[in-house]
Design an enzyme around this catalytic site. Structure first.
Site, mmCIF file in Angstrom:
data_model
loop_
_atom_site.group_PDB
_atom_site.id
_atom_site.type_symbol
_atom_site.label_atom_id
_atom_site.label_comp_id
_atom_site.label_asym_id
_atom_site.label_seq_id
_atom_site.Cartn_x
_atom_site.Cartn_y
_atom_site.Cartn_z
ATOM 1 N N GLU A 207 53.072 -35.366 11.048
ATOM 2 C CA GLU A 207 53.007 -33.918 10.821
ATOM 3 C C GLU A 207 53.700 -33.436 9.539
ATOM 4 O O GLU A 207 54.687 -32.694 9.603
ATOM 5 C CB GLU A 207 53.600 -33.171 12.017
ATOM 6 N N GLU A 388 49.336 -37.047 19.860
ATOM 7 C CA GLU A 388 50.194 -36.113 20.592
ATOM 8 C C GLU A 388 49.338 -35.008 21.193
ATOM 9 O O GLU A 388 48.448 -34.472 20.536
ATOM 10 C CB GLU A 388 51.255 -35.463 19.689
HETATM 11 C C1 FCB Z 1 55.337 -32.247 17.611
HETATM 12 C C2 FCB Z 1 56.316 -33.314 17.179
HETATM 13 C C3 FCB Z 1 56.980 -34.013 18.327
HETATM 14 C C4 FCB Z 1 57.366 -33.027 19.407
HETATM 15 C C5 FCB Z 1 56.195 -32.203 19.816
HETATM 16 C C6 FCB Z 1 56.461 -31.242 20.941
HETATM 17 O O1 FCB Z 1 55.185 -31.348 16.589
HETATM 18 O O2 FCB Z 1 55.666 -34.246 16.369
HETATM 19 O O3 FCB Z 1 58.074 -34.727 17.835
HETATM 20 O O4 FCB Z 1 58.399 -32.244 18.954
HETATM 21 O O5 FCB Z 1 55.738 -31.478 18.709
#
Ligand code: FCB
Length: 475
Positions: A207, A388
């Site tokens: 990210e 994620e």
């Molecule tokens: C993302 C992050 C991860 C965690 C989630 C909830 O942006 O990559 O580390 O904090 O959010």
């Protein structure tokens, strides 16, 4: 750019999906999964054979042991110890103590039936000052972890940078300094040579958008700066670091795959007006194309560049040849999805769906379908992994809201697969409750509950649900 920005919008009052009483975890109990009998019929939504069911974590959020075995400090060690930076003054000093308990965690993964596990390597555990001398004990920890995964039939997916820039490099400007891209590639190269083909999938950056937004604009993340113009320079150098790391990987001759992990948000007009549609195009440039285009097309989108003032430092930061490096062929694109992005005719960001305990989140599973099909349409058939997706819940073990969330998002992902999207795997965020950055331990994102007093792990209802999804290869 609104990821983790404090919203000043009507959305701030939106319904929380994560409310519930905090039911304390019982001492010893059968895992919810043990109580379930798999359905006799095949699932309504069968996933492709061999689909990679996974879970994700990151180093600073779970490992703890920040001063052990030669690890050097990262920006998050420094930042989390500064007054007022995190909720309750929480730090990752101990976190989920994974550094000492990883064998237990590996066994949990095995019990869950994971096919793939995405974790991150702490740069300053491997290179305590970011460059130069390698800390053998640091590398050794990740070797034990990777060997433990392989022994359990779980494919390791290793992220090289999950926001924990070595503090020694931050003192030389961190990602604002163009050299940081080179230092990152040197670190990456050290790790690649050490692991060879033991790790089949590498992710360069986690990210970069959040680094720019939260680390350099709102300043709520390390390194806590509030200068978006400089943040955009850091953003470019992050991309350059990605490209150099991809090239370093090729140079090793390893046969695995490498790509970036990008958090993406489909951008929509909040209403039907032409003005809202125009703003949505600009928002799409900022949220998505500004990251996807350099990596997958080797160019910045013209409309995004046009939003950068004539004297914006990022213009000077983009040097001849950079885009060719950044566009070095990636083998896989890792997608992280938490929310769509809506914009009004006046250019204001709004939310249209419910949020969660994480006020920046907006729960819209269809957005995942839109995102995946859009990537195929505009960027072709690069293999995709979701690295994620998840939500925090306030109930300790009976996290029905998380089950609903996961079911709805997996349903959307399934529909995209049916339409030809090459989605190979899905990693729920997160395997364990962990240190959620500025929110400290106040948000629980895991499918496994962690009691931070005793470090006891307890399986949540979502764990049992996910386990049966994995067993059935579908839902
Ligand atoms: C993302 C992050 C991860 C965690 C989630 C909830 O942006 O990559 O580390 O904090 O959010």
């Amino acid at each position: 750019m609104r990821r983790r920005h404090l919203f000043t919008l009507a959305a701030a009052g939106a319904v929380s999906a994560g409310c519930g009483s905090d039911d304390a975890p019982p001492k010893a109990q059968a895992s919810p999964s043990e109580a379930r009998t798999p359905p006799a019929n095949p699932p309504a939504r069968a996933f492709p054979k061999g689909f990679g069911w996974g879970a994700a974590t990151s180093a600073y959020q779970i490992e703890g042991a920040v001063k052990e075995d030669g690890r050097g400090p990262s920006v998050w060690d420094v930042f989390s110890h500064q007054k007022g930076r995190t909720k309750g003054g929480d730090t990752g000093d101990v976190a989920a103590d994974h550094y000492h308990r990883f064998y237990e965690d590996l066994d949990i993964m095995k019990d869950l039936g994971l096919k793939t596990y995405r974790f991150s390597i702490s740069w300053s555990r491997v290179l305590p000052t970011g460059r130069g001398t390698v800390n053998a004990k640091g590398l050794d920890f990740y070797h034990k972890l990777v060997d433990g995964l392989l022994a359990r039939g779980i494919a390791p997916v290793a992220t090289l940078f999950h926001w924990d820039t070595p503090q020694a490099l931050q003192e030389q400007g961190g990602w604002e300094n163009r050299d940081c891209a080179k230092w990152f590639a040197e670190y990456a190269s050290t790790v690649f040579y050490s692991f060879g083909d033991k790790v089949p999938t590498w992710l360069t950056l986690n990210e970069p958008k959040t680094v720019v937004d939260a680390g350099y604009t709102s300043g709520i993340h390390a390194p806590g700066k509030r200068d978006r113009r400089i943040g955009n320079v850091a953003g470019h150098h992050l991309l350059l670091g990605h490209g150099l790391a991809v090239q370093a990987y090729r140079a090793t001759g390893a046969k695995g795959r490498i790509g970036p992990a990008l958090n993406l948000s489909p951008a929509y007009p909040a209403d039907d007006s032409a003005a809202a549609r125009k703003h949505a195009t600009a928002l799409d440039a900022e949220e998505n194309r500004r990251w996807l285009d350099p990596v997958l097309k080797g160019s910045y989108p013209q409309d995004w560049l046009a939003t950068q003032a004539a004297d914006a430092p990022v213009r000077g930061a983009i040097q001849d040849g950079d885009l060719a490096v950044i566009g070095s062929r990636s083998d896989v694109l890792a997608v992280q999805y938490y929310n769509p992005a809506y914009v009004t005719a006046k250019g204001a960001r709004v939310k249209k769906h419910k949020t969660s305990q994480a006020s920046w989140q907006e729960i819209y599973p269809e957005g995942l379908y839109d995102l995946l099909t859009r990537i195929k349409r505009d960027y072709g058939d690069i293999p995709l992994t979701i690295t994620e997706n998840g939500m925090p819940t306030t109930n300790a073990l009976q996290d029905q809201d998380r089950i609903t969330f996961l079911r709805d998002h997996l349903t959307a992902a399934h529909r995209a697969i049916q339409e030809g999207v090459k989605l190979e795997s899905y990693h729920v965020w997160s395997l364990l409750d962990n240190f959620e950055w500025a929110e400290g331990f106040s948000q629980r994102w895991g499918i496994v509950h962690v009691d931070y007093e005793t470090q006891t792990r307890s399986r949540k209802a979502s764990y049992g649900w996910y386990k049966s999804v994995i067993t059935n290869n579908g839902l």
